[in-house]
Write an enzyme that holds these catalytic residues in place. Structure first.
Site, PDB file in Angstrom:
ATOM      1  N   SER A 130    -113.982  29.156 -47.107  1.00  0.00           N
ATOM      2  CA  SER A 130    -114.014  28.000 -46.239  1.00  0.00           C
ATOM      3  C   SER A 130    -114.908  28.363 -45.063  1.00  0.00           C
ATOM      4  CB  SER A 130    -112.598  27.693 -45.770  1.00  0.00           C
ATOM      5  OG  SER A 130    -112.616  26.936 -44.578  1.00  0.00           O
ATOM      6  N   ARG A 161    -121.848  -4.342 -86.991  1.00  0.00           N
ATOM      7  CA  ARG A 161    -122.094  -3.502 -85.806  1.00  0.00           C
ATOM      8  C   ARG A 161    -121.756  -4.334 -84.585  1.00  0.00           C
ATOM      9  NH1 ARG A 161    -127.307  -1.864 -85.229  1.00  0.00           N
ATOM     10  NH2 ARG A 161    -128.133  -3.096 -86.966  1.00  0.00           N
TER      11      ARG A 161
END
Lengths: 402, 402, 402, 402
Positions: A269, A309
């Site tokens: 950090s 399709r």
């Protein structure tokens, strides 16, 4: 390529990205053309290689024109026909439909991603086998519903991780093997190939030849039967679950108050240098929280398929498969790194166990019932379960067939 | 029981409902107690049958008290201990944890539901095989992206339905077979059973005995490895997808303007008596739209599992499994009815095909390329694909192992 | 009614269940009939009350026949017509379509559920305001990515819970107010009502009259615009998120090693009497893991709507709304109980903070930069943020309009 | 940039991509630094502009290093500190935490995307108002559950589209306005800013100054209250639903057998030149099928948030927001194009209506009941509903506040 929105993305470099998909599409067209020529359906002069005719520099154009036809195949075919020689040009893509090419190209890319996933997960299982063996006797508190319950070992906890990963890996391998060549033609009847080749048998031979070239199983057309994709996607999510389970355990046991595990390379950090965040675990949890939604999209596509399709469901599959595949590669590598460098604080485990209130309550209850004195530990079949899981992990790491 | 919110619910009567779950929990406790007595771990006087001691009249109480402990098992155990004789009472549930009982009870209920799903789907496949055979030569228009494309047959369309259903059914059967007994004790180490039985071997024997009694495979504890459940749930969703595909095709081809199919028992309307709504198809589409979300909940639970038994994810599984299981039973029955009574309007198919503009465009293009005269029809491998699918459907309908 | 699969279900007794839905459908038909008679569209002899003509004893029949027509309305209408007098019978349901009745009935039921949710959440906010006030100065460790970071107060943690709940509650109230009457007739044009009433104005008056009777806002027909429902569902999920956040914090801070919080009525374990499981937190986490999937089903239904009334998406909504609504009631009550009896172990918080390594690292870094001596505490605006949140919680608890 | 997996991606060029996120992060750091200097917290020599110090050429490095710390901010800060002058360097990012920067940067990017979405949707609504006006009297068949029901007009169908889009747009605008600056510091208490600035008031001023610079509302820290993001995401999905509804209607009415609508620029097929696929409708349906899953991921993240900053849920948000935001931009533009060029075949509508069997059945029933002769048409309040919707569309197109 970069992806600031998905740290770790570099691990999937070259897999299932635009360039890979484009190359796979060309590979499919090339294999089909080769089959046509080889069978004498196309003349021998049509034998130009398509390889490399379309490549990364075409991505922007192909992508932009994909919207007009709804998919990128038409632009790729147009470029191939334009760039190959006159004898070959008319035979490019003949008998195929866009979905044949895109489905097969996706399958090729998914298989490449799977190779990476499998390799990393096998490595992970080797590490976990080592870890379980090393900590076969490392006693710790077992926790249920967040509370101390009864003793376990760290070995048997790792055994649980192994079980989840081995089962998930088996399913991934099984379902990846089922990803097949797609050749159906315009409406899934192979009408074009049959017309070109002169007979059903000759058309089926073209399909088989193409499958062999690409190293894929042949299959009846699966334009509208999307189970292969959903099963494979489900398996990848199953692997994400198993990884998420490991990561959630590690993140939890890394909590400052628990401190029984820590990541070897915990993330820092900027202003809190004392912190060692379980970064890989965090990123794996991210994947486990995100993956199920992607598979659900594939199922919805499969379940609303219509006609020969469909009008949208197919198109929804591509990005979901891409994201799931790439993230699976990333997660598999992160899991390997996570377990390879995992730090186990056995002394902390021992201390927590020694001071855990009520941890022997169940044992005393059992012992009272059996009339026998309480056994020295209360670890039950922990060793037995650990050894069995280690065996399964070693076998999976070696690639033994389940 | 009724469910106005899910028409068709009566088809799952007695399956995966509260009464069934309660009965299954008692069955698990009874089987375990039997194993304890049979192995001599519990004294022979502890051999009272638990069957029927807790039943439907206890549902309200058990349900209300389930919130206090987070699950319904504790209340069931308390009632069993209270109602059995003094010799048996102390041995009820000994060595088990709540999750052992509830997981196994769910598995028993899921297997019963699967039996119904499999039977109905086999019947469906028999009907579809008949339908594909009958319409092997029924030509119709193939449609892609909503538009007329090239000719197909109704037989080959049904072949596509068959492929989806056969694959999905295979997966359901495979994954249901993998649903196993859960016995792990408090933290998944079998510590309680080992302490009671005196050795790991003796504890494992108790597990095996219980598994045999219940007709379930034994397994290492899977408290935190939930892949069995997610794989099974995924398979049920896969079946929902295949049914949704069939239903969407039927709903579409039932449109007033298309009218190539209609449901035999189409639903009416109070003020529009001319309408014949494709009701079963609609209800199946509902299931296909809803099922993926349920499986995603199970995956999220699996992927956020933590500790030896987790703090919420497990609890999220039960209703998701119940809903998915019951709806799968309902949908399987509705699919059977749908295809059994499906009306095929072959003359309408023929007429649409005859007047479809451009339907021979691709064939002319192929023929021009091959230099051969166009074949009489342009049905490609439709017959070949249909015959193969019919063979698979017949085998699946007979219950042949894939 | 019981639900072993969803502990806590008794909290939603009478809300959004079959009997409530049936009663609401009758209420809608009765209100519409009243409007017809009141406007003189139907003769004054058609004024029989429909209330009570169909009730709980009809549930099994209505439910079973719902499958044939795809929804339960037709059977309800048939029973009402059969059981009322001859003058009234022909006017029952005239001008309406099934979806008008079912949508409006669902809205009525959802509003009743919302009333319970709002009341409980307001009570919760009152408790949280007390809690934040009481612990305005209770210092504790702040944790990020599982690690100790910098100090906070328990008050400011509660302030974060308040913010989430207040925002979520505001959205629930706003979106529930938008749930409207549905009257559109067969295809959403009000053709039936206009034909019956003789003019558009007269038909709109019928709609307004019915809306007033039912206490709902009128609206253009929303048969195919499902945003009202998705927005409301999203808001309920937003509330589930806020509750899940509170619950996850509580479950985490209840861990044996942390022990800064515990549930007042923690759930026990049959063989581990020392355990005090955070049961309500666990059950709330279950809800937070399950709710998003239900809302996604509603969105999918909304986004695949077609025609004047669609072929499946609508049918997928009902159970999702029922489950989300009932679970929201359950969770709201559980949250109230959870926070009302929450035990805060301030001494443990203090001790953890006192021994937390590196907890002052950031402060030292800041102080070095500013050149000022470090302040006594490092709590920043914690008090300020807490006080502001308490103010919002008190206002929301009083029911002030945001 | 290209995205072969999501045709239409070029429409979102420059929005919510890596370069935009990186630029936004720099913008946030720059605004915060400006506030520090302006308030005299940082010395006036620390006033170097950060703009442009990190840019596209850093993407690969920043992305690769993001994994080590779990997010890309740390690498960006390191580069900024390295590249600015010595006086400025120590003040970069002081008082902020990574999440402050990334959350705010995402908000900035989301707002840019929203601007595009809103503009396109307003244009769409203008086109739809024109379309509804033009076809106010164009009668057509109304369809329910796929079957011909009663007559409607195309105008009133468009009115339904308008209603959905207007409501959804209102919600997007409302929820985008609520996206706020995030400044909370390490654990959401503003401890760093207070320490630097010397008082709570001074720290709040820094926040307000930064908010003003960036044009964002200030807010209490929302590190763990993620409702702003979920509400915004839900609104985008709501818009996707409304677009999906329009698209599904258009795809359906474009079917070869119905042919009442067609896309102006329908996509072609390589071997079937007669086809005109409804490509934009198909791509919009793809979005509607995919979007709900993304929002569900955000909800899961929100509902499993823990501690002052969580271990995974936050990280799961970024890509979900990116994808949802970009796809919303793409879809908004596609919708505009779709409706701008929509071809309405009124003569086909008329013919279908004229030959629709039973289309007057309900009217005859109503007329029999009312005792009045049937009205000429049976369009009910279609004109009234259309006119009202057109009014709403015009107001929304002008940007009138709802």
């Amino acid at each position: 390529m970069s992806d600031l929105f998905w740290p770790g993305d570099h691990r999937a470099a070259g897999l299932l990205d635009d360039a890979a998909l484009l190359a796979a599409m060309v590979r499919v067209e090339d294999a089909w053309l080769g089959a046509l020529v080889s069978a004498g359906v196309a003349p021998s002069e049509a034998a130009a290689s398509l390889s490399g005719l379309v490549g990364p520099s075409d991505l922007a154009d192909v992508s932009a024109s994909a919207e007009a036809s709804g998919n990128p195949v038409i632009a790729v075919v147009a470029a191939l026909r334009d760039r190959t020689d006159d004898a070959t040009s008319p035979w490019v893509h003949r008998g195929l439909t866009s979905q044949d090419v895109l489905d097969t190209a996706l399958v090729l890319c998914l298989r490449d991603a799977t190779t990476a996933v499998v390799a990393d997960t096998r490595t992970t299982l080797g590490h976990l086998a080592d870890l379980a063996t090393e900590h076969r006797d490392t006693a710790m508190v077992g926790r249920t519903l967040t509370q101390h319950a009864v003793p376990i070992t760290f070995g048997v906890k790792v055994a649980g991780w192994i079980d989840g990963l081995v089962e998930a890996l088996d399913a991934v391998i099984r379902d990846a093997d089922d990803l097949a060549l797609q050749v159906g033609g315009a409406a899934g009847t192979l009408a074009g190939p049959v017309e070109l080749a002169g007979s059903v048998e000759a058309a089926v031979s073209l399909v088989d030849h193409t499958a062999a070239t690409l190293g894929l199983p042949a299959s009846p057309p699966w334009h509208t039967s999307r189970g292969r994709l959903t099963r494979f996607a489900d398996s990848l999510v199953g692997l994400a679950d198993a990884e998420g389970h490991v990561a959630t355990d590690i993140a939890t046991l890394s909590r400052s108050e628990i401190a029984e595990l820590s990541e070897g390379h915990g993330g820092g950090s900027s202003t809190m240098p004392h912190k060692s965040n379980p970064v890989l675990a965090v990123l794996l949890r991210r994947h486990a929280l995100s993956a199920p939604a992607l598979a659900s999209t594939l199922h919805l596509a499969a379940g609303t398929t219509v006609d020969e399709r469909p009008d949208g469901p197919w198109h929804a599959e591509w990005a979901a498969l891409r994201d799931l595949g790439r993230r699976s590669v990333i997660a598999a590598g992160q899991t390997t790194d996570l377990v390879a460098h995992l730090q186990v604080h056995a002394e902390q485990m021992a201390q927590t166990l020694a001071t855990a209130e009520g941890i022997d309550a169940e044992q005393r209850s059992m012992s009272g019932l059996s009339g026998r004195p309480a056994s020295e530990s209360y670890l039950g079949a922990a060793h037995h379960l650990t050894d069995a899981a280690v065996g399964r992990a070693r076998a999976a790491a070696r690639g033994d067939v389940p």
